[in-house]
Design a protein around this motif. Structure first.
Motif, short mmCIF file in Angstrom:
data_model
loop_
_atom_site.label_atom_id
_atom_site.label_comp_id
_atom_site.label_asym_id
_atom_site.label_seq_id
_atom_site.Cartn_x
_atom_site.Cartn_y
_atom_site.Cartn_z
N MET A 141 0.83 -1.21 0.00
CA MET A 141 0.00 0.00 0.00
C MET A 141 0.86 1.25 0.00
O MET A 141 0.59 2.22 -0.73
CB MET A 141 -0.92 0.00 1.22
N LEU A 142 1.91 1.25 0.81
CA LEU A 142 2.77 2.43 0.92
C LEU A 142 3.44 2.76 -0.41
O LEU A 142 3.44 3.92 -0.84
CB LEU A 142 3.83 2.18 2.00
N TRP A 143 3.97 1.77 -1.09
CA TRP A 143 4.64 2.02 -2.36
C TRP A 143 3.66 2.39 -3.46
O TRP A 143 3.97 3.22 -4.33
CB TRP A 143 5.49 0.80 -2.76
N MET A 144 2.47 1.80 -3.42
CA MET A 144 1.45 2.17 -4.41
C MET A 144 1.05 3.63 -4.26
O MET A 144 0.93 4.37 -5.24
CB MET A 144 0.23 1.27 -4.26
N VAL A 145 0.85 4.06 -3.00
CA VAL A 145 0.49 5.46 -2.75
C VAL A 145 1.64 6.39 -3.11
O VAL A 145 1.42 7.48 -3.64
CB VAL A 145 0.06 5.64 -1.28
N GLY A 146 2.87 5.96 -2.85
CA GLY A 146 4.03 6.76 -3.24
C GLY A 146 4.09 6.99 -4.73
O GLY A 146 4.38 8.10 -5.20
N ILE A 147 3.78 5.96 -5.52
CA ILE A 147 3.76 6.09 -6.98
C ILE A 147 2.66 7.05 -7.42
O ILE A 147 2.87 7.91 -8.29
CB ILE A 147 3.58 4.71 -7.63
N SER A 310 3.98 15.43 3.74
CA SER A 310 5.25 15.19 4.43
C SER A 310 6.45 15.29 3.51
O SER A 310 7.58 15.46 3.97
CB SER A 310 5.24 13.81 5.10
N SER A 311 6.21 15.18 2.20
CA SER A 311 7.33 15.34 1.25
C SER A 311 7.73 16.80 1.10
O SER A 311 8.86 17.09 0.68
CB SER A 311 6.95 14.75 -0.11
N ARG A 312 6.83 17.72 1.46
CA ARG A 312 7.13 19.15 1.27
C ARG A 312 8.25 19.67 2.16
O ARG A 312 9.12 20.41 1.68
CB ARG A 312 5.85 19.98 1.46
N PRO A 336 7.82 16.47 -6.13
CA PRO A 336 9.16 16.25 -5.58
C PRO A 336 9.45 14.76 -5.45
O PRO A 336 9.39 14.17 -4.36
CB PRO A 336 9.09 16.95 -4.21
N PHE A 337 9.79 14.13 -6.57
CA PHE A 337 9.90 12.67 -6.65
C PHE A 337 10.90 12.11 -5.65
O PHE A 337 10.63 11.11 -4.96
CB PHE A 337 10.29 12.27 -8.07
N THR A 338 12.09 12.72 -5.55
CA THR A 338 13.11 12.17 -4.66
C THR A 338 12.71 12.32 -3.19
O THR A 338 13.05 11.47 -2.37
CB THR A 338 14.46 12.87 -4.91
N ALA A 339 11.99 13.40 -2.88
CA ALA A 339 11.51 13.56 -1.50
C ALA A 339 10.49 12.47 -1.17
O ALA A 339 10.50 11.90 -0.08
CB ALA A 339 10.89 14.95 -1.32
N VAL A 340 9.59 12.19 -2.12
CA VAL A 340 8.60 11.12 -1.93
C VAL A 340 9.30 9.77 -1.80
O VAL A 340 8.96 8.95 -0.93
CB VAL A 340 7.60 11.10 -3.10
N LEU A 341 10.32 9.54 -2.64
CA LEU A 341 11.06 8.28 -2.61
C LEU A 341 11.75 8.08 -1.26
O LEU A 341 11.72 6.99 -0.68
CB LEU A 341 12.08 8.25 -3.75
N LEU A 342 12.37 9.14 -0.75
CA LEU A 342 13.04 9.05 0.56
C LEU A 342 12.03 8.76 1.66
O LEU A 342 12.26 7.91 2.53
CB LEU A 342 13.77 10.36 0.85
N GLY A 347 9.72 5.07 5.52
CA GLY A 347 8.48 4.49 6.03
C GLY A 347 8.49 2.97 5.94
O GLY A 347 7.99 2.28 6.84
N SER A 348 9.06 2.43 4.88
CA SER A 348 9.15 0.98 4.72
C SER A 348 10.02 0.37 5.81
O SER A 348 9.69 -0.69 6.37
CB SER A 348 9.73 0.64 3.33
#
Length: 480
Positions: A141-147, A310-312, A336-342, A347-348
């Protein structure tokens, strides 16, 4: 990248989206789990428990209006960073950003675990959910929402609006059903309200615990400090959103609790781990499966919005030179893709290494510490700059009330269950100094990381944002 398209975070959200955003942040799992805690600490006194819910709404309004002053004074994403930097210095502001890296990842990990638990629970009706499938589903779920979040604000917007309608519809359905039962006037439905205050009154310590349980359900009102830079006319939009969403949430929460108490006895509520599901089993047994599904959908939107907001601060930290330049980049969807990725990666790790209860305890403990400091900053501003002209000033007793509440959220866990892990949390906050002193104060540069940044920009198709004249004037305003 499309060279004709400006890559930047823009002010695209208005009053409707802002109100929906606030509703999603406040209405989470709290209303489905807190009624049990409020009633338990109210000594099963129905009248007192309803008064606690009304009182918590007032307390939530005070803290939300305090956050609104900060967001309106510094109308940009990450407003609390600029506020702390102005009144406490760059070191404290950096520690706040450092903490938000882990606080944000802890929030999304906790929400993903809760979402997974509600999603799997119908398949394990007579036992608790096993840890392994719950954590695997939470990670998925976390990675799907991140995408989804990295695809830009359009996907977030329509999912958020749909979720807001669903949340309010679920709670309205529960509320109206309770009203119908009361109007019908059956003895078993109305007797608990005829002598609502006849049960034992709680002592002051139990009453305070009940307030904290209810306050949890109203938390999330300070979210505009994270996304004020993407709101249209934030100085007028933020107050409108607050005075629309908070009264609506208050009325709905009170009616939902009345509905719970109309259908279930206080003892039945205390014996239930999921009050809404128990309520559904009693009222509509054949449709009871719908409630876990509806709650899961509701929690999914909370997870989506948490990653979005939270990525902001991560993006902001890089913009201010307090995190590597890599995190001050946007993809072709202006996300902000890299912020979301981090955030998703951290979180994982939190999902794998910790439990849901530990995450909730440590998140609220840390968040309360920073909230106290923000309220002290508001009081300090009043003392140091009494004649400062700002668009909105919160009523002075409100920050004092918020300090008292947050002090309770810090002190009570330490007294009730003293744990060395709280010391580790404080050390984690202070560990930011190990990075701040060499990399920011002394400005040491790592050549290998700069090379890696170039490679990652090509790999992820990301670039530095375009800066408009409007954004330049905003930055100059908040830095004064």
């Amino acid at each position: 990248m499309d060279r004709g398209k400006k890559i930047q975070l823009k002010r695209v959200f208005g009053y409707c989206w802002g109100t929906s955003f606030l509703l999603i942040n406040i209405i989470g799992a709290g209303i489905f789990v807190s009624p049990k805690g409020v009633l338990a600490y109210s000594c099963m006194n129905v009248g007192v428990s309803l008064c606690v819910w009304a009182g918590c709404a007032i307390l939530a309004m005070t803290s939300t209006l305090c956050s609104a002053e900060i967001s309106i004074s510094f109308p940009c994403s990450g407003a609390q960073y600029y506020f702390l930097k102005r009144y406490f210095g760059s070191t404290v502001a950096f520690l706040n950003l450092w903490t938000s890296l882990f606080l944000g990842s802890g929030v999304v990990a906790g929400q993903a675990l809760l979402l997974a638990e509600y999603s799997i629970q119908p398949f394990f009706p007579s036992c608790s959910v096993p840890k392994l499938p719950k954590k695997c589903l939470a990670l998925a779920m976390l990675w799907m929402v991140g995408i989804l979040t990295s695809r830009g604000v359009k996907e977030v917007t329509w999912l958020q609006m749909a979720s807001s309608v669903l949340k309010v519809s679920i709670l309205s359905f529960i509320s109206l059903t309770g009203v119908v039962f009361l109007v019908r006037g059956k003895k078993e439905n109305v007797e608990r309200f005829q002598n609502a205050f006849d049960a034992e009154f709680p002592d002051i310590s139990h009453l305070i615990q009940a307030i904290f349980q209810g306050y949890f359900a109203y938390s999330g009102g300070g979210c505009f400090t994270l996304i004020a830079g993407e709101l249209k006319k934030p100085r007028t939009t933020i107050p409108k959103c607050i005075f629309t969403a908070l009264p609506l949430v208050t009325v709905v929460y009170l009616l939902v609790n009345i509905s719970y108490l109309t259908v279930l006895t206080p003892r039945e509520i205390l014996s239930s781990d999921a009050v809404a599901i128990t309520w559904a089993n009693r009222v509509f047994p054949s449709l009871a499966w719908i409630m876990p599904f509806a709650i899961s959908t509701s929690l999914f939107s909370n997870l989506l919005i948490s990653i979005f907001k939270s990525s902001r601060p991560i993006y902001l930290a890089s913009q201010e030179g307090q995190l590597p330049l890599l995190f001050n980049t946007l993809n072709s969807h202006s996300s902000p893709f890299t912020a979301v990725l981090l955030l998703v990666t951290l979180g994982s790790l939190a999902i794998i290494l910790t439990s849901l209860i530990d995450l909730i305890n440590y998140i609220f403990f840390t968040n309360s510490l920073w909230s106290i400091l923000l309220m002290i900053g508001i009081l300090r501003r009043r003392y140091q700059e009494p004649n400062l002209s700002i668009p909105y000033k919160v009523f002075l007793p409100f920050p004092l009330t918020t300090i008292v509440i947050d002090m309770g959220l810090v002190v009570i866990p330490l007294i009730k269950s003293p744990n060395v892990h709280y010391v580790y949390v404080l050390l984690l906050v202070l560990s930011g100094l190990l990075f701040y002193i060499p990399l920011i104060h002394f400005k040491i540069r790592l050549a290998w990381f700069e090379k890696m940044t170039c490679y990652l920009q090509l790999l992820f198709n990301i670039c530095l944002p375009d800066t408009s004249e409007e954004q330049m004037s905003e930055v100059q305003t908040v830095k004064k």
